[in-house]
Design a protein around this motif. Structure first.
Motif, PDB file in Angstrom:
ATOM      1  N   GLU A  13     -41.842   9.157 108.157  1.00  0.00           N
ATOM      2  CA  GLU A  13     -41.735   7.751 107.806  1.00  0.00           C
ATOM      3  C   GLU A  13     -41.494   7.607 106.313  1.00  0.00           C
ATOM      4  OE1 GLU A  13     -44.779   5.508 109.737  1.00  0.00           O
ATOM      5  OE2 GLU A  13     -44.330   3.663 108.639  1.00  0.00           O
ATOM      6  N   ARG A  26     -51.016  16.593 107.975  1.00  0.00           N
ATOM      7  CA  ARG A  26     -50.356  15.345 107.548  1.00  0.00           C
ATOM      8  C   ARG A  26     -50.493  15.198 106.038  1.00  0.00           C
ATOM      9  NH1 ARG A  26     -52.838  12.737 112.472  1.00  0.00           N
ATOM     10  NH2 ARG A  26     -51.178  12.816 114.020  1.00  0.00           N
ATOM     11  N   PRO A  36     -52.901   1.225  96.189  1.00  0.00           N
ATOM     12  CA  PRO A  36     -51.825   2.177  96.491  1.00  0.00           C
ATOM     13  C   PRO A  36     -50.827   1.587  97.475  1.00  0.00           C
ATOM     14  CG  PRO A  36     -53.981   3.242  96.641  1.00  0.00           C
ATOM     15  CD  PRO A  36     -54.227   1.767  96.511  1.00  0.00           C
ATOM     16  N   ASP A  93     -57.822  13.751 115.223  1.00  0.00           N
ATOM     17  CA  ASP A  93     -58.594  12.629 115.727  1.00  0.00           C
ATOM     18  C   ASP A  93     -57.797  11.354 115.530  1.00  0.00           C
ATOM     19  OD1 ASP A  93     -59.669  13.261 112.793  1.00  0.00           O
ATOM     20  OD2 ASP A  93     -59.806  11.105 113.124  1.00  0.00           O
ATOM     21  N   THR A  94     -58.201  10.296 116.207  1.00  0.00           N
ATOM     22  CA  THR A  94     -57.422   9.059 116.171  1.00  0.00           C
ATOM     23  C   THR A  94     -57.503   8.363 114.822  1.00  0.00           C
ATOM     24  OG1 THR A  94     -59.289   7.911 117.160  1.00  0.00           O
ATOM     25  CG2 THR A  94     -57.536   8.606 118.646  1.00  0.00           C
ATOM     26  N   PHE A  95     -58.605   8.565 114.103  1.00  0.00           N
ATOM     27  CA  PHE A  95     -58.697   7.893 112.807  1.00  0.00           C
ATOM     28  C   PHE A  95     -57.912   8.633 111.734  1.00  0.00           C
ATOM     29  CE2 PHE A  95     -59.853   5.207 109.527  1.00  0.00           C
ATOM     30  CZ  PHE A  95     -60.372   5.932 108.459  1.00  0.00           C
ATOM     31  N   GLY A  96     -58.158   9.923 111.592  1.00  0.00           N
ATOM     32  CA  GLY A  96     -57.404  10.702 110.623  1.00  0.00           C
ATOM     33  C   GLY A  96     -57.706  10.337 109.183  1.00  0.00           C
ATOM     34  N   GLU A  97     -58.931  10.597 108.740  1.00  0.00           N
ATOM     35  CA  GLU A  97     -59.314  10.239 107.377  1.00  0.00           C
ATOM     36  C   GLU A  97     -58.388  10.905 106.377  1.00  0.00           C
ATOM     37  OE1 GLU A  97     -63.318  11.231 106.330  1.00  0.00           O
ATOM     38  OE2 GLU A  97     -63.047  10.705 104.215  1.00  0.00           O
ATOM     39  N   GLN A  98     -57.914  10.113 105.418  1.00  0.00           N
ATOM     40  CA  GLN A  98     -57.050  10.630 104.359  1.00  0.00           C
ATOM     41  C   GLN A  98     -57.887  10.969 103.134  1.00  0.00           C
ATOM     42  OE1 GLN A  98     -53.521   8.308 103.546  1.00  0.00           O
ATOM     43  NE2 GLN A  98     -53.296   7.736 105.703  1.00  0.00           N
ATOM     44  N   TYR A 135     -44.428   9.934 104.400  1.00  0.00           N
ATOM     45  CA  TYR A 135     -45.444  10.645 105.166  1.00  0.00           C
ATOM     46  C   TYR A 135     -44.800  11.816 105.911  1.00  0.00           C
ATOM     47  CZ  TYR A 135     -47.586  10.758 109.943  1.00  0.00           C
ATOM     48  OH  TYR A 135     -48.064  11.122 111.177  1.00  0.00           O
ATOM     49  N   TYR A 147     -49.281  12.529 102.683  1.00  0.00           N
ATOM     50  CA  TYR A 147     -48.793  11.189 102.340  1.00  0.00           C
ATOM     51  C   TYR A 147     -48.578  11.087 100.830  1.00  0.00           C
ATOM     52  CZ  TYR A 147     -51.466  10.475 106.693  1.00  0.00           C
ATOM     53  OH  TYR A 147     -51.988  10.581 107.960  1.00  0.00           O
ATOM     54  N   PHE A 205     -57.630  11.875  99.201  1.00  0.00           N
ATOM     55  CA  PHE A 205     -56.688  11.678  98.109  1.00  0.00           C
ATOM     56  C   PHE A 205     -56.880  12.706  96.998  1.00  0.00           C
ATOM     57  CE2 PHE A 205     -54.404   7.694  98.800  1.00  0.00           C
ATOM     58  CZ  PHE A 205     -55.096   7.173  99.883  1.00  0.00           C
ATOM     59  N   GLY A 206     -55.769  13.050  96.370  1.00  0.00           N
ATOM     60  CA  GLY A 206     -55.817  13.840  95.161  1.00  0.00           C
ATOM     61  C   GLY A 206     -56.060  12.951  93.951  1.00  0.00           C
ATOM     62  N   PHE A 223     -47.731   2.692 100.068  1.00  0.00           N
ATOM     63  CA  PHE A 223     -47.206   3.836 100.815  1.00  0.00           C
ATOM     64  C   PHE A 223     -45.745   4.109 100.436  1.00  0.00           C
ATOM     65  CE2 PHE A 223     -46.318   6.684 104.188  1.00  0.00           C
ATOM     66  CZ  PHE A 223     -45.141   6.280 104.814  1.00  0.00           C
ATOM     67  N   TYR A 276     -48.203   8.045  97.826  1.00  0.00           N
ATOM     68  CA  TYR A 276     -48.392   6.635  97.491  1.00  0.00           C
ATOM     69  C   TYR A 276     -48.064   6.438  96.016  1.00  0.00           C
ATOM     70  CZ  TYR A 276     -51.303   6.336 101.744  1.00  0.00           C
ATOM     71  OH  TYR A 276     -51.771   6.375 103.034  1.00  0.00           O
TER      72      TYR A 276
END
Lengths: 115, 111
Positions: A56, A31, A43, A99-104, A48, A33, A106-107, A45, A35
């Motif tokens: 999206e 995934r 940030p 996983d359900t949370f999906g930690e993002q 994605y 994204y 960032f660059g 959005f 921003y």
């Protein structure tokens, strides 16, 4: 360094010019994204991707903005006919879709200044 | 009115103080509540997240969520000058990966 990388880190352009930014996500993160962050704000959005599919888009993403993620690896964000209001930090993030949370993660961002 | 409200500060405290940061929100569908730290000219990094209500502790950091009041807090104990940064709260609904961020609170911890 195995984190999210973005290029360039800074871009100064004149109003009306086109600019393109690149994001390389963490390897195996499916995934990705984009921003936009203006001074003193959090940030916001933009869009994605899951693998190569753009799933999206925010209504903030006007027709002048386009993003791609060919082959589900790196991504590019292009802004056509830049306006002074486009001046901002453009952040990319990636996450693993297992996983359900999906930690993002960032660059460091690309700071755009439109003169 | 924004969905997520956060006082921009700056908040200036002496080293060793307990810091309290907070956000309010209007969307009762939010289920994930996150706190990010952002140093100047860097991207945000996740400090901790909470699912639904309750407290969560991680070292010097404690996150609290009160869904009945639509209010979340981050407490930092024994604050250090290295904690000086902007702290962003973020929230999202279950089933979505897209967070809504607050504007961030600038924290300055002076020696």
């Amino acid at each position: 360094d195995t984190g999210v990388s973005q290029d360039p880190r800074h871009k100064i352009t004149k109003r009306g010019q086109n600019v393109t930014f690149r994001c390389d996500p963490i390897s195996e993160h499916n995934r990705l994204y984009w921003y936009r962050q203006t001074l003193g704000q959090g940030p916001e959005f933009l869009t994605y991707f899951q693998n190569e599919a753009q799933l999206e888009k925010s209504r903030l993403l006007s027709d002048r903005f386009s993003a791609e993620r060919p082959k589900g690896s790196f991504s590019t964000l292009e802004i056509q006919r830049t306006e002074q209001g486009d001046s901002a930090m453009y952040l990319c993030a990636s996450s693993l879709g297992k996983d359900t949370f999906g930690e993002q993660f960032f660059g460091p961002g690309t700071r755009l200044t439109v003169l | 009115q924004k969905e997520v409200e956060q006082d921009p500060g700056p908040l200036s405290v002496p080293e060793g103080a307990i810091v309290s940061l907070n956000c309010t929100y209007s969307n009762s569908a939010f289920q994930y509540f996150m706190w990010y730290r952002q140093y100047s000219r860097k991207g945000p990094e996740l400090l901790m997240y909470t699912y639904s209500s309750g407290n969560k502790e991680d070292g010097r950091f404690t996150a609290q969520v009160d869904k009945s009041s639509k209010y979340i807090s981050l407490f930092i104990r024994d604050s250090q000058p290295s904690d000086s940064a902007t702290y962003l709260c973020a929230m999202r609904v279950g089933g979505s990966y897209i967070p809504t961020f607050g504007r961030g609170t600038s924290l300055i911890v002076h020696p």
